[in-house]
Design a protein around this motif. Structure first.
Motif, mmCIF file in Angstrom:
data_model
loop_
_atom_site.group_PDB
_atom_site.id
_atom_site.type_symbol
_atom_site.label_atom_id
_atom_site.label_comp_id
_atom_site.label_asym_id
_atom_site.label_seq_id
_atom_site.Cartn_x
_atom_site.Cartn_y
_atom_site.Cartn_z
ATOM 1 N N VAL A 48 0.845 -1.198 0.000
ATOM 2 C CA VAL A 48 0.000 0.000 0.000
ATOM 3 C C VAL A 48 0.881 1.249 0.000
ATOM 4 C CG1 VAL A 48 -1.604 1.350 1.426
ATOM 5 C CG2 VAL A 48 -2.040 -1.070 1.009
ATOM 6 N N LEU A 49 1.888 1.279 0.874
ATOM 7 C CA LEU A 49 2.799 2.433 0.909
ATOM 8 C C LEU A 49 3.570 2.574 -0.404
ATOM 9 C CD1 LEU A 49 4.167 2.121 4.552
ATOM 10 C CD2 LEU A 49 2.481 3.757 3.667
ATOM 11 N N GLN A 50 3.987 1.455 -0.963
ATOM 12 C CA GLN A 50 4.687 1.457 -2.242
ATOM 13 C C GLN A 50 3.772 2.022 -3.330
ATOM 14 O OE1 GLN A 50 5.854 -2.521 -3.241
ATOM 15 N NE2 GLN A 50 7.377 -1.865 -4.722
ATOM 16 N N GLY A 51 2.519 1.633 -3.319
ATOM 17 C CA GLY A 51 1.558 2.129 -4.293
ATOM 18 C C GLY A 51 1.292 3.614 -4.130
ATOM 19 N N THR A 53 3.271 5.815 -2.854
ATOM 20 C CA THR A 53 4.468 6.527 -3.295
ATOM 21 C C THR A 53 4.515 6.640 -4.808
ATOM 22 O OG1 THR A 53 5.665 5.722 -1.361
ATOM 23 C CG2 THR A 53 6.981 6.547 -3.180
ATOM 24 N N ALA A 54 4.203 5.562 -5.499
ATOM 25 C CA ALA A 54 4.240 5.588 -6.969
ATOM 26 C C ALA A 54 3.133 6.469 -7.537
ATOM 27 C CB ALA A 54 4.120 4.169 -7.521
ATOM 28 N N ILE A 55 1.978 6.515 -6.871
ATOM 29 C CA ILE A 55 0.878 7.364 -7.334
ATOM 30 C C ILE A 55 1.217 8.838 -7.100
ATOM 31 C CG2 ILE A 55 -1.526 8.027 -6.912
ATOM 32 C CD1 ILE A 55 -2.015 5.042 -6.213
ATOM 33 N N ALA A 56 1.756 9.145 -5.921
ATOM 34 C CA ALA A 56 2.000 10.529 -5.536
ATOM 35 C C ALA A 56 3.156 11.167 -6.295
ATOM 36 C CB ALA A 56 2.260 10.610 -4.037
ATOM 37 N N ASP A 58 5.951 10.145 -9.338
ATOM 38 C CA ASP A 58 6.561 9.216 -10.296
ATOM 39 C C ASP A 58 8.086 9.285 -10.296
ATOM 40 O OD1 ASP A 58 4.112 8.380 -11.038
ATOM 41 O OD2 ASP A 58 4.121 9.274 -13.034
ATOM 42 N N GLU A 59 8.648 10.327 -9.731
ATOM 43 C CA GLU A 59 10.105 10.520 -9.779
ATOM 44 C C GLU A 59 10.846 9.705 -8.719
ATOM 45 O OE1 GLU A 59 11.227 12.307 -12.329
ATOM 46 O OE2 GLU A 59 9.123 12.623 -12.855
ATOM 47 N N VAL A 60 10.139 9.059 -7.820
ATOM 48 C CA VAL A 60 10.792 8.296 -6.756
ATOM 49 C C VAL A 60 11.479 7.059 -7.321
ATOM 50 C CG1 VAL A 60 10.386 6.952 -4.654
ATOM 51 C CG2 VAL A 60 9.233 9.133 -4.984
ATOM 52 N N TYR A 61 10.847 6.410 -8.277
ATOM 53 C CA TYR A 61 11.373 5.169 -8.827
ATOM 54 C C TYR A 61 11.991 5.414 -10.193
ATOM 55 C CZ TYR A 61 8.471 3.046 -5.228
ATOM 56 O OH TYR A 61 7.913 2.699 -4.031
ATOM 57 N N THR A 62 13.111 4.746 -10.435
ATOM 58 C CA THR A 62 13.747 4.808 -11.747
ATOM 59 C C THR A 62 13.936 3.393 -12.253
ATOM 60 O OG1 THR A 62 15.960 4.775 -10.773
ATOM 61 C CG2 THR A 62 14.993 6.932 -11.213
ATOM 62 N N SER A 63 13.967 3.240 -13.565
ATOM 63 C CA SER A 63 14.145 1.927 -14.171
ATOM 64 C C SER A 63 15.629 1.642 -14.348
ATOM 65 C CB SER A 63 13.434 1.878 -15.519
ATOM 66 O OG SER A 63 13.600 0.614 -16.103
ATOM 67 N N PHE A 64 16.010 0.381 -14.185
ATOM 68 C CA PHE A 64 17.398 -0.032 -14.324
ATOM 69 C C PHE A 64 17.652 -0.692 -15.665
ATOM 70 C CE2 PHE A 64 16.885 0.147 -9.726
ATOM 71 C CZ PHE A 64 17.988 0.908 -9.379
ATOM 72 N N GLY A 65 17.164 -0.127 -16.723
ATOM 73 C CA GLY A 65 17.403 -0.695 -18.050
ATOM 74 C C GLY A 65 16.105 -0.845 -18.816
ATOM 75 N N LEU A 73 4.213 4.408 -14.077
ATOM 76 C CA LEU A 73 4.381 4.218 -12.639
ATOM 77 C C LEU A 73 3.107 4.503 -11.854
ATOM 78 C CD1 LEU A 73 7.995 5.512 -12.041
ATOM 79 C CD2 LEU A 73 7.141 3.215 -11.729
ATOM 80 N N THR A 74 2.272 5.400 -12.338
ATOM 81 C CA THR A 74 1.008 5.644 -11.650
ATOM 82 C C THR A 74 0.116 4.404 -11.719
ATOM 83 O OG1 THR A 74 1.164 7.986 -12.202
ATOM 84 C CG2 THR A 74 -0.989 7.167 -11.515
#
Length: 150
Positions: A48-51, A53-56, A58-65, A73-74
Motif C-alpha cells: 500500500v505504501l509502495q503504491g 508513493t508511486a501514485i503521488a 513518479d520521480e521516486v522510482y527509476t528503471s534499471f534498463g 508508474l502511476t
C-alpha cells in the motif's frame, strides 16, 4: 482366562491452530500459517505504501534498463495499492483459520508475486525480498492441514 480392562483413551491432541479452532499434524505449518498471516499483513501494508508513493510522485522510482514489462508508474501504484489492500484483508482472515482466507490469500499472493516480478526493473532488491516472502506465505498456506471436522 483373566479379563483385563481396556486401556484408557488417549488424551486429545493440543490445539495448534492460529485461531484455536482445530489442529494440524505439522506444527511448523501451523506456525508458518500464523507467520504467513503476519507477513501478509506487513507485506500488504508495504505494498500500500509502495503504491501510494508511486501514485503521488513518479520521480521516486527509476528503471534499471530496458525491459519488456514497462508500464506507467502511476498504474503500477494503483496495482500495488489494490493488491496490498487485498493481501492485508486475506492476512487478517488467516488469523481466524478460515478456509476462504487461505484460498483468497493464495490467489492474491500469487498476483502479488507476479506484480513483484514485473516490478523488478524499478526495485530489484525489494522485489526479490517480496517474492521470497510471498513464496513462503504460499508454502505455509498450502502446507496447512486442518483436522477439525466440517
Amino acid at each position: 482366562m483373566s479379563s483385563a480392562a481396556p486401556p484408557p483413551p488417549a488424551p486429545p491432541a493440543p490445539d495448534r491452530t492460529p485461531g484455536g479452532s482445530g489442529g494440524t499434524g505439522d506444527p511448523l505449518a501451523t506456525g508458518g500459517l500464523a507467520l504467513g498471516g503476519t507477513l501478509m499483513v506487513v507485506y500488504g501494508l508495504f505494498a500500500v505504501l509502495q503504491g501510494i508513493t508511486a501514485i503521488a510522485d513518479d520521480e521516486v522510482y527509476t528503471s534499471f534498463g530496458e525491459y519488456v514489462f514497462e508500464f506507467d508508474l502511476t498504474a503500477w501504484g494503483w496495482i500495488h495499492l489494490i493488491v496490498g489492500v487485498l493481501v492485508v484483508a486475506a492476512g487478517f482472515g488467516l488469523f481466524t483459520g478460515a478456509a476462504w482466507a487461505r484460498v483468497v490469500g493464495a490467489v492474491v499472493v500469487g498476483l502479488a508475486l507476479i506484480a513483484n516480478f514485473m516490478w523488478l526493473p524499478y526495485q530489484p532488491f525489494w522485489s526479490i525480498i517480496m517474492i521470497l516472502t510471498g513464496l513462503f506465505v504460499l508454502w505455509s498456506v498450502f502446507n496447512y492441514r486442518s483436522t477439525r471436522s466440517a
